[in-house]
Scaffold this active site. Structure first.
Site, PDB file in Angstrom:
ATOM      1  N   ASN A   1     -10.647  -3.289  -6.061  1.00  0.00           N
ATOM      2  CA  ASN A   1      -9.869  -2.278  -6.806  1.00  0.00           C
ATOM      3  C   ASN A   1     -10.492  -1.884  -8.156  1.00  0.00           C
ATOM      4  O   ASN A   1     -10.122  -0.865  -8.734  1.00  0.00           O
ATOM      5  CB  ASN A   1      -8.421  -2.733  -7.021  1.00  0.00           C
TER       6      ASN A   1
ATOM      7  N   ASP B   1       0.827  -1.214   0.000  1.00  0.00           N
ATOM      8  CA  ASP B   1       0.000   0.000   0.000  1.00  0.00           C
ATOM      9  C   ASP B   1       0.863   1.266   0.000  1.00  0.00           C
ATOM     10  O   ASP B   1       1.948   1.287   0.579  1.00  0.00           O
ATOM     11  CB  ASP B   1      -0.889  -0.029   1.253  1.00  0.00           C
TER      12      ASP B   1
HETATM   13  C1  FPP Z   1      -2.036   0.107  -3.289  1.00  0.00           C
HETATM   14  O1  FPP Z   1      -1.574   1.437  -3.280  1.00  0.00           O
HETATM   15  C2  FPP Z   1      -1.585  -0.563  -4.461  1.00  0.00           C
HETATM   16  C3  FPP Z   1      -2.378  -1.171  -5.401  1.00  0.00           C
HETATM   17  C4  FPP Z   1      -3.847  -1.243  -5.342  1.00  0.00           C
HETATM   18  C5  FPP Z   1      -1.786  -1.773  -6.565  1.00  0.00           C
HETATM   19  C6  FPP Z   1      -0.599  -2.607  -6.215  1.00  0.00           C
HETATM   20  C7  FPP Z   1       0.194  -2.772  -7.390  1.00  0.00           C
HETATM   21  C8  FPP Z   1       1.527  -2.705  -7.396  1.00  0.00           C
HETATM   22  C9  FPP Z   1       2.413  -2.480  -6.242  1.00  0.00           C
HETATM   23  C10 FPP Z   1       2.205  -2.934  -8.608  1.00  0.00           C
HETATM   24  C11 FPP Z   1       2.599  -4.353  -8.595  1.00  0.00           C
HETATM   25  C12 FPP Z   1       2.616  -4.762  -9.930  1.00  0.00           C
HETATM   26  C13 FPP Z   1       2.866  -5.995 -10.274  1.00  0.00           C
HETATM   27  C14 FPP Z   1       3.091  -6.215 -11.680  1.00  0.00           C
HETATM   28  C15 FPP Z   1       2.924  -7.112  -9.302  1.00  0.00           C
HETATM   29  P1  FPP Z   1      -2.638   2.580  -3.374  1.00  0.00           P
HETATM   30  O2  FPP Z   1      -2.844   2.899  -4.793  1.00  0.00           O
HETATM   31  O3  FPP Z   1      -3.879   2.176  -2.637  1.00  0.00           O
HETATM   32  O4  FPP Z   1      -1.899   3.747  -2.654  1.00  0.00           O
HETATM   33  P2  FPP Z   1      -2.543   4.870  -1.746  1.00  0.00           P
HETATM   34  O5  FPP Z   1      -3.112   4.182  -0.533  1.00  0.00           O
HETATM   35  O6  FPP Z   1      -1.392   5.738  -1.422  1.00  0.00           O
HETATM   36  O7  FPP Z   1      -3.593   5.555  -2.555  1.00  0.00           O
END
Ligand code: FPP
Length: 227
Positions: free
Chosen positions: A63, A15
């Site tokens: 998501n 996250d």
């Molecule tokens: C959460 O951060 C992250 C996600 C929903 C996507 C996770 C994806 C990756 C780390 C990329 C991995 C890719 C592969 C190919 C395995 P957020 O967007 O919720 O962050 P925030 O809480 O700061 O908004």
């Protein structure tokens, strides 16, 4: 000689990508791209320190509610990783498994997932990539499978029908980004997992942060309901 790593199975809630990008005045998609680099770095390091099973939460069943352009960007990233990073991991000795519901993906995408799984099936160390994954959905589909097989609904039979089976349950679940919740991740398997929360945003996650999580784990006293 270094002490062996006490963690057999580690799981990550990755996250903080969006906030990481926002802090830099960049779009959220940029944060996911950097997050994907951190994913590579962390998975590689877990293998180096002797962790046999790694599970990452890459995309949840919730998501899809994100703006279309963000969902598209994550799918694009994932498609790129199918032919690049995941394949390299498979060649380097990781068994890749995609856990989650595949119904929403098109046939070509699913075929690629299955090919990677097949090609890496003989490898010992495991990387579970949770993609379109939800813990409640996983338990529900496991229960339905058990019933369909005409078996009794027991804890053992449900465990064996989970997406993660036959991997052992995670010893340690790490969540980055400062939130302290489990967000529908490995609900069944986390019954006795140790939880570790850090304010570090996922794209900043480095080897030393994995070491800190493992060091915290070493200090925990796991009783599994006993004394
Ligand atoms: C959460 O951060 C992250 C996600 C929903 C996507 C996770 C994806 C990756 C780390 C990329 C991995 C890719 C592969 C190919 C395995 P957020 O967007 O919720 O962050 P925030 O809480 O700061 O908004």
């Amino acid at each position: 000689m270094a002490t062996p790593c006490p963690v057999r199975h580690i799981a990550f809630i990755m996250d903080g990508n969006g906030r990481w990008a926002k802090k830099r005045g960049m779009p959220r998609e940029y944060g996911h791209r950097e997050g994907a680099k951190a994913f590579q770095r962390v998975v590689e390091y877990c293998g180096e320190i002797g962790i046999a099973y790694v599970t990452v939460y890459a995309f949840s069943t919730e998501n899809w509610k994100r703006p279309e352009h963000e969902v598209k960007a994550i799918m694009q990233l994932f498609t790129e990783y199918m032919s690049e990073a995941f394949r390299v991991f498979a060649e380097k000795g990781l068994r890749i498994r995609f856990i989650g519901n595949r119904d929403r993906f098109d046939a070509d995408f699913v075929a690629e997932m299955e090919k990677l799984e097949r090609d890496s099936a003989g490898n010992e160390k495991v990387l579970n990539v949770a993609f379109n994954y939800g813990g409640r959905e996983e338990i529900l589909q496991a229960a339905c499978r058990v019933q369909k097989q005409g078996k009794e609904l027991t804890e053992e039979n449900i465990s064996a029908a989970l997406y993660t089976a036959p991997c052992p349950e995670p010893d340690l679940i790490v969540r980055t980004g400062g939130e302290m919740r489990i967000s529908n991740f490995l609900l069944w398997q986390s019954a006795y997992a140790e939880l570790y929360f850090t304010d570090t945003l996922w794209p900043d996650m480095r080897e030393k942060d994995v070491d800190a999580a493992v060091a915290a784990f070493r200090k925990r006293n796991r009783r599994y309901g006993g004394v």
